[in-house]
Write an enzyme that holds these catalytic residues in place. Sequence first.
Site, mmCIF file in Angstrom:
data_model
loop_
_atom_site.group_PDB
_atom_site.id
_atom_site.type_symbol
_atom_site.label_atom_id
_atom_site.label_comp_id
_atom_site.label_asym_id
_atom_site.label_seq_id
_atom_site.Cartn_x
_atom_site.Cartn_y
_atom_site.Cartn_z
ATOM 1 N N ASN A 1 72.580 51.687 -4.970
ATOM 2 C CA ASN A 1 73.539 50.864 -5.213
ATOM 3 C C ASN A 1 75.031 51.396 -4.995
ATOM 4 O OD1 ASN A 1 71.955 48.911 -6.299
ATOM 5 N ND2 ASN A 1 72.063 49.764 -8.442
ATOM 6 N N ARG B 1 66.425 47.993 -5.651
ATOM 7 C CA ARG B 1 66.021 49.103 -5.135
ATOM 8 C C ARG B 1 64.617 49.588 -5.243
ATOM 9 N NH1 ARG B 1 69.912 53.005 -8.240
ATOM 10 N NH2 ARG B 1 69.136 51.679 -10.129
#
Length: 757
Positions: free
Chosen positions: A48, A30
């Site tokens: 996520n 991320r």
Amino acid sequence: MARALARSTVSPIRRLRLRVRGAVQGVGFRPFAYRLARNMGFSGFVLNDSAGVLIEIEGPDADRFPDVVRNEAPPLARIDSIDVLELAPSAREGFEILESLSGRSATRIGADAATCAECRRELTDPSSRFFGYPFVNCTHCGPRFTITRALPYDRRQTSMASFPMCAACAADYTDPENRRFHAEPVACPDCGPGLSHPITEVAAKIAEGGIVALKGIGGFHLLCDARNDAAIDLLRLRKTRDHKPFAVMVRDIDAARELARLSEAEEVLLGSAASPIVLVEPRACELSNLIAPGLARIGVMVAYAPLHNLLFDALAERRHHPPALVATSANPGGEPLVADNADAERRLAAIADLIVTHDRDVAIRADDSVMQVICGAPSFIRRARGFVPEPIDLGIDGPSVIATGADLKNTICVTRGREAFLSQHVGGLDNAQAIRFQREALSHLCSILDVKPEFAACDLHPDFHSVRIAQGLNLPVVPVQHHLAHVAAVAAEHQLSGLVLGLALDGHGFGTDGTSWGGEMLALDGHHWNRTGSLTSLPLQGGDRAAREPWRMGVAALQAAGYIDLAPRLWPGHSGVAQLTAMFERGMQPPWTSSLGRLFDAAAAIAGVRLVQSYEGQAAMEFEAQVRNPVELEGGFAIRDGRLDFRPLILHLAQRNLGAPAAADLFHGTLIAGLADWAKDGARSLGARRIALGGGCMVNRVLATGLIQALRERGLDPYLPRLAPANDGGIALGQAAYARQVIMNEYVSMEEDRTCA
């Protein structure tokens, strides 16, 4: 005109949604996507979820983004696929990381990773708040699998949930420019786990010759000075491990080079993020001969956790410079690895002089992986920490199957879609603790994969614990013959569809005829298989005792060759030999076995290498260690009606006092030639070319290397297991893969019946 042309070349604003699947949680994906999108001028978001990582980007030249993601992904990421969907532009401003979304999981977490160079630097930097902190980590390193209880991979789902971040760690965690941005295990001395004893006390105990039980990432190690004969001898006594080799841990690659002659491939393995134990050839050095008695190689691993680095530093400060530490799994003989603090105090108190714990729980225990290099490529002996839960791609989707493996070197396997997930090494299922660990591993793997298996697969053996466990799952069960599973495992990892000829070479497996198999030629084509040949059988007098006492197999081999009278001359004064010889002469008819493992035992006993073994495979391993230059004995084998007969070789070894090295050379060289000719004949009769090599005997590097070369010289294509162990540690993979073939064939047959109706 010039202005109009310039405007026409400006890329249009596009909005793309990227679904990234693979090992993409817990590896800094991320923050990587965040920084990449901002640097490339895109707006959007990343998060996520249960399927992996979801990214939306919006801006000009958006089609470049997927390729950059794939090519520049974080070092621990493993991308299986990137699916791209174009959406209508939204005029969204800025790029942000959104909260994770839960749901049925279709992603996975990464494996535990060795300490990265940046964290090692901080560990020794007095100006860093991580100076001397034994739990330093970042998105590029540290525990993953062993601290995770469920997905998505967020701190609340790990054993770090009980450690709230301090202000400094929270600042790192929320800073997109920091490499600890969204690193779930991030912690420092002010807010993270702590050791029960200072590192200096651990070093002092080792320096004075003591044994330390030290809790690491996947469980406890037992540590002592690898130069200290007395300490190692005491460790063997307390652990009831008479001869089985110990692994050693070194500070870094430079230290490993000083201890061993390393190939380039071995150096790459030792220095990898997985940091496995690697079997290597030792140099003449200070290490104790008690580490791997009778063997030609030692198992070496590089310090992979911060506390290991700190321990080597503390030993150096005391001017105690061991080239290596014995670092073996902390468990009483035959039991699973100890991972719980209270369990350690109870089970290790009689072994260790000092037990060092910490308060970060091990969510699921995992032993160190063990590997070697065969024909220039890595090969597993034990697959665990650093590799689990990386999947093996089966090439096609199929039903979800859980396979319970074998009773020795047990692992389990769960399939999801086209992926097979092999668990960490469980070990022998011969005690209650091991059976509990298997159930624990089974439950944990299904939990982190968020999968509910539809079918179970197991061995054929009616008395295996693993079979009873499969039968207790309340699922339809597909039994899979042991050696078929070995061959199916190789075919599965190499995605070999169609006809494959397999050589399954090991110690024992329950055959479809109720006898003991172990040297088998099998033809496998989808869900169809048959036994096309085997080694000529030997008497198996004493059952399991024959596996523990190679002299019994030596006598049995002489009986099978028709020269039982040679036994008293080979082992004069051995009362057991005299008794067994007399029993054979009176016409005793024990069960028979086609096992190559038992043939190894017989040859090792006849060569005088080992008459009684204290651990599985000891005689064969010590016999392999004697090899210098394998040579073929002319006429040393015969092939008749699919049977490969090595009785001429056994008789030759028994009639001549060659000495262990010459006998080992002759045995291995003739074995390689015989197996290669046997495979060539079998392949020719079936019209096959691909040869799958499986079974515990393929862990023998001399045999595996020589056989691969000999098969290639005969125009065949050999395949060795690379992603799972060749031994019983890979059985579960083969069970699961073959069971899926059976289930999918039955489904197709049912559909065809409906169509015909």
